[in-house]
Design a protein around this motif. Sequence first.
Motif: not given
Length: 130
Positions: A27-30, A51-52, A74-75
Motif C-alpha cells: 500500500g504505497t500508492s500515496h 522517481m516520483y 505500470h502503477v
Amino acid sequence: QVQLVESGGGSVQPGGSLRLSCAVSGGTSHYVALAWFRQAPGKLREGVACMYLSDGDTSYQDSVKGRFTISREHVQGPVFLQMNDVRPEATAVYSCATSPSPFPCQVVMAPGGYVGMDYWGKGTQVTVSS
C-alpha cells in the motif's frame, strides 16, 4: 506492512549492463518518491536515482546520468534501475527505499538524504570487475 525486495544484482564486466528490480508491496500508492541507493565498502550510502511515484519524474546522481535509468512500467509494478556502461566504482550493495513522508527527490538524493526513508529492502550486490 510495506515491503521492498530487490533482485537482479550480480557480477558484470566494466562497460556491461545490469537491470535491478525493486518489488513493492503493502500500500504505497500515496507515497511520494522511491529511490535507489548504494553503499560501497568503507563509503557512505548515497542516492543513485529517484522517481516520483505520481508522475514518474526522475532525478539522478551526476555520476550516473545518461547511463542509469529508473523506471516503472505500470502503477504498483516493480521499480527498475537499468544500469548501462557500468564502471568499477559502481560496485556496491544497491537498495531501494521509500517513505510515506513527502520528501522531494532533491532532498532524498542529497548527502544524508537516506535518513528520511522509512522502508528499505535488504539490498542486492553489484560487482563490476574484469
